[in-house]
Design an enzyme around this catalytic site. Structure first.
Site, mmCIF file in Angstrom:
data_model
loop_
_atom_site.group_PDB
_atom_site.id
_atom_site.type_symbol
_atom_site.label_atom_id
_atom_site.label_comp_id
_atom_site.label_asym_id
_atom_site.label_seq_id
_atom_site.Cartn_x
_atom_site.Cartn_y
_atom_site.Cartn_z
ATOM 1 C CE LYS A 1 21.263 -39.703 32.042
ATOM 2 N NZ LYS A 1 21.947 -40.880 32.959
ATOM 3 C CG HIS B 1 33.877 -22.372 36.419
ATOM 4 N ND1 HIS B 1 33.110 -23.156 35.473
ATOM 5 C CD2 HIS B 1 34.417 -21.409 35.536
ATOM 6 C CE1 HIS B 1 33.011 -22.814 34.184
ATOM 7 N NE2 HIS B 1 33.916 -21.617 34.318
ATOM 8 C CE LYS C 1 30.272 -20.064 34.734
ATOM 9 N NZ LYS C 1 31.234 -19.162 35.162
#
Length: 979
Positions: free
Chosen positions: A381, A800, A802
């Site tokens: 952003k 989720h 990694k």
């Protein structure tokens, strides 16, 4: 109302407009059946699978199973019943006469008695794929795509509600206000008095939508590949998910005021560590704690100050994102995401879409996957005063931000006093970080085929990334060969056809792997082909070959060829005695896709280009010994006008600049990991742990890949870090070392841990992936460890993440150091790359003509960050603000407990069996969970890696056509000159 037809048909027609019928199975087990309107189905009962109602495409093999047939004609659904007696079918309470087809309308209820069980389903809706007429078809398709996305978004949010520990918090949460879309959908759902609003039924609605016929395949694909769809006997079955709320536990309540303040609150990070996302259901006691997690609105706060946003994600729910984060209608948002059809299409028209009328500046970009392979989640952003880079393991979907633990790393970077284009190539003077170059390369790989979005590369030059707290690790699909780090060119491409020598101030920026096209046409068709072959042989025989086995060629602009004003020809000459341009033989041309960015950048004088080829490879191609491409290494240096690039560059130059940045050879995947970590000699004897937690473990994981990964991180077999052995291969960690002593502890949840989760198996079923054959192959190695979430409040929520860490500790003083990785890379060759050995000597001629070293085959787009805490005395390798490695909290318990003999990981087979067992305990008529249902691979990757035996490839047909067109015009112009 159901109406009997005038006449019975033995085989009802399946013609008419394509669409989908949604049948809601109410008893004995709730489910949603999705039928295509151009198919013929039969209904039967499978005793082997627990007296379950089945849908079979076309006629069943057994005649007794032909009792019930479902067929369509246009948008009409017909039921034909051939049985008589007590087992007959009823429609809206009325018996159906055998052999008489009955038209079913939306709202009709069908009741069947089979094997002592009563099956009831309701025709819930019909989704039509009728064609639109007139010139407004394109507009209608665009609107329909937006409607479909909004409908899918609403369904995902409603499912997330049903799986939450505290469903009411979704209604208190401000993200449901937005434009009123979600709230209106929920209100309408409640007022309908749907019987499935019962707590035991999942909140799931599929509205009736009209969309164009050409979009039907896309919608069908969504149904077939979406995480909620289960393939079952050739019909799509949308599983009902059970709610996760526990009535015996009173959930903590969050006031509207605190929730509003929470979503409008900003966040800060200096980039030295990563954080976790905030999960729905955490009580007010943890909200004020900094380690309780960060939300997506916090990362974008204040959204009103954003100038533009770039997002890279695999799966996405764009409508949810726009609503949840209150994205302003005017804000430019570029989202690079995956689409099964568009990403594999060769058409540039498939590279982008703008489906949201309410947000006209939201653009979806679909990066191409190269043909050599069988996707990194980055969010960027930008504000006027800074740019924020966010790297997260979460996809842009609500459940991964609300219900599932994910990692989030971010850092804000200040603007430069003046733009610096050297940063795009890692060539900034006194630069200690290549963060800008790595970021630019990754974004360029996503947008270079969408000209309107290539300005993102220019934006990177406006900010200072020198204070980056870590090193970016990117993966981009493709087949890569390690190239020499430097070339010494003497001749450069010039717009004025002047062949000049290099200047002393020229600075090498990188190389591009490309090829020469049109060689076969040049030396096989013209009448002077024989003499040209002799001249080529003579020049190549006299050429000066460098230490890398290549020789320099001459590049020439061909502005007088009408077919392509950007054409660049490739010439071979005796550069030792070269004086005139005529003292050369033209070999061919640069490919069109390369020439279109080389020429404009060269014409402006911003960059200098030179070329190198393998002489023998070119000679064999000219004589027809091989049909493979002739490799050309394109060297890129700063041009004479590079220092004035900020003055000369215009918007029209952004696409070629972006293509150049995307094409430059860079270390990716395993090779990038090695590039970052090999600069430090890690003391093997001081290692305390080496762990890797991932939601997906690759199908092709074996000791060879694990050893390759460990070796890339700097692990060695010799114990002496101060060894002066000159051979770089000496001491490397190999598969033999891995088999003898596993290097890594792989963290993956056991099936018992998944079964005890807050949402049971359903939430993990399409999130986790460890193929059964991989488990069976590696179970005896002892590398598997249970993944226990940390902190303890997150136990029960799937992970989720990694995350990898290798930690060391000194013997005296107990100081710890090492490195930590977080991002989107799963532990698989698809994400990190599969190392391919060079072909044997007896394999191909191409292998003899040009050196072919080890190659790296990557299948996915991935992005991560490496945070280094260097050993004592090596602080120069770390950021000034870099904390100790123990200051970085991991999302799992360390040390992780090793699997016991009775433990089993949550493989698809284990979860399927556990879910079937749960269904048997809860219902007499369970929904089938046969082996066909879970053969799909989760979102992140496809682990099938193709072993390639040759370095070169044959020319594509479009390249041949392009070269033949150019040669034709060259010969024509030469003929006119003679006349």
């Amino acid at each position: 109302m159901a109406r009997p037809l005038a006449a019975a048909h033995d085989l009802p027609s399946t013609s008419g407009n394509l669409g989908y019928f949604h049948l809601r199975l109410a008893d004995p087990a709730p489910a949603l059946l999705v039928l295509r309107s151009d198919r013929l189905y039969s209904l039967s009962v499978s005793r082997r699978r627990g007296h379950r109602l089945c849908l079979l495409l076309d006629r069943p093999r057994r005649r007794r199973a032909q009792a019930l047939l479902l067929s369509t004609s246009g948008c009409v659904l017909r039921l034909t019943h051939r049985s008589t007696g007590a087992g007959g079918a009823r429609v809206n309470g009325r018996s159906l006469r055998a052999g008489t087809p009955v038209e079913l309308a939306v709202g009709d209820e069908v009741s069947l008695l089979r094997c002592g069980a009563r099956y009831v389903f309701v025709v819930e809706s019909f989704v039509s794929c009728g064609e639109h007429e007139g010139g407004a078809a394109a507009v209608a398709r665009s609107r329909a795509e937006g409607i479909v996305l909004k409908a899918e978004s609403l369904r995902k949010r409603l499912r997330a509600i049903s799986e939450s520990e505290d469903p009411l918090c979704f209604f208190r949460d401000s993200h449901f206000s937005g434009n009123g879309c979600a709230a209106a959908g929920i209100k309408e759902f409640r007022q309908d008095g749907d019987p499935e609003s019962h707590p035991n039924h999942a909140v799931s609605t599929i509205p009736e939508v009209i969309f164009s016929r050409e979009d039907c395949s896309t919608e069908q694909e969504k149904l077939e590949h979406h995480a909620d769809v289960v393939k079952d006997d050739n019909v799509e079955l949308l599983q009902e998910s059970k709610g996760c709320s526990n009535g015996s536990v009173e959930q903590n309540k969050v006031t509207d005021a605190s929730e509003e303040q929470y979503h409008n609150e900003g966040c800060y990070s200096d980039g030295s560590k990563f954080f976790l996302n905030r999960l729905v259901g955490f009580g007010p006691d943890t909200i004020a704690e900094p380690d309780s997690g960060v939300t997506l609105p916090q990362l974008l706060h204040p959204v009103e100050s954003l100038v533009r946003v770039f997002i890279a994600t695999f799966t996405s729910d764009i409508s949810w994102f726009l609503d949840y984060c209150k994205i302003p209608l005017h804000l430019p948002v570029t989202i690079a995401c995956h689409n099964k059809e568009r990403c594999w299409s060769a058409s540039r028209d498939s590279r982008m879409a703008a489906p949201f009328e309410s947000h006209p500046n939201v653009l979806l970009v679909y990066p191409r996957f190269p043909e050599e392979i069988a996707f990194g989640k980055d969010r960027k952003k930008q504000r006027e005063d800074s740019i924020r880079i966010i790297v997260t393991s979460a996809n842009l979907v609500p459940r991964q931000w609300h219900l599932i633990t994910n990692t989030v790393w971010w850092q804000d970077f200040p603007p430069r006093t003046s733009v610096d284009y050297s940063a795009l190539f890692g060539a900034t003077e006194k630069s200690e970080s290549d963060f800008a170059a790595q970021l630019a390369s990754f974004i360029a790989s996503l947008v270079h085929e969408v000209p309107s979005q290539t300005y993102w590369i220019n934006e990177i030059t406006k900010y200072d990334f020198e204070g980056a707290g870590g090193y970016l690790i990117a993966s981009v699909p493709g087949l890569y060969v390690q190239r020499p780090p430097f070339f010494d060119p003497n001749y450069f491409l010039s717009a004025k056809h002047i062949l000049h020598t290099k200047s002393a101030c020229s600075m090498f920026l990188g190389s591009v792997q490309t090829s020469v096209v049109g060689i076969s046409r040049r030396f096989h068709i013209p009448s002077d082909a024989g003499s040209q072959l002799k001249a080529l042989s003579a020049y190549l025989g006299k050429c000066r070959v460098n230490m890398h086995g290549t020789t320099e060629v001459i590049l020439k602009r061909n502005t007088n060829i009408p077919a392509d004003a950007n054409a660049v020809s490739v010439h071979v000459a005796d550069l030792n005695n070269f004086s005139e341009e005529e003292d050369s033989v033209q070999l061919g041309f640069l490919p069109r896709e390369v020439a279109k960015w080389v020429s404009p950048l060269s014409d402006l004088g911003l960059f200098s280009f030179s070329g190198f080829i393998y002489p023998r490879e070119a000679l064999e191609a000219a004589f027809g010994v091989t049909t493979t491409k002739v490799q050309l290494l394109l060297c890129v240096s700063k041009g004479p006008e590079f220092s004035r690039i900020s003055e000369l560059i215009l918007d029209e130059h952004f696409p070629p600049l972006c293509s150049l940045v995307a094409s430059l050879d860079r270390c990716l995947g395993l090779w990038r990991l090695e590039e970052v970590l090999s600069t430090i000699k890690w003391p093997e004897t001081l290692e305390t742990d080496f762990v890797y937690s991932a939601s997906s473990i690759g199908t092709s994981i074996n000791p060879q890949f694990i050893a390759s990964f460990a070796s890339a991180t700097g692990k060695r077999s010799n114990q002496d870090p101060d060894s002066q052995e000159s051979d770089p291969e000496w001491g490397c960690w190999t598969a033999k070392n891995e088999l003898k002593k596993p290097s890594i502890s792989l963290l993956f949840p056991t099936i018992e841990r998944v079964k005890q989760g807050a949402c049971g198996i359903q939430l993990s079923r399409y999130l986790l992936s460890l193929p059964e054959k991989t488990w069976q192959r590696l179970r005896s190695t002892g590398i598997f460890h249970d993944a226990i979430p940390h902190p303890s409040a997150r136990i029960g929520h799937p992970m989720h993440v990694k995350v990898a860490r290798r930690r060391f500790e000194t013997r005296h003083g107990g100081r710890s150091f090492g490195w930590t990785y977080c991002g989107s890379h799963n532990f698989s060759p698809a994400a990190w790359g599969q190392l391919l050995s060079p072909p044997s000597k007896a394999n191909t001629a191409g292998a003899r003509a040009a050196p072919c070293g080890q190659k790296l085959h990557i299948c996915n787009y991935e992005l991560g960050i490496i945070l280094i805490s260097p050993p004592p005395g090596m602080l120069k390798h770390a950021s000034k603000r870099m904390p100790g490695i123990d200051d970085i909290s991991l999302p799992f318990v360390v040390p992780p407990p090793q699997y016991k003999q009775s433990d089993r990981p949550a493989t698809p087979l284990a979860m399927r069996e556990a879910l079937a067992e749960a269904c048997v305990l809860q219902s007499n008529g369970p929904v089938d969970l046969s082996e066909e249902t879970d053969e799909d691979v989760p979102d992140e990757e496809d682990d099938d890696v193709v072993e390639l035996s040759d370095c070169s490839q044959e020319e594509k047909e479009e390249e041949k056509i392009y070269a033949e067109t150019l040669w034709g015009q060259v010969y024509s112009s030469q003929g006119q000159e003679k006349d």
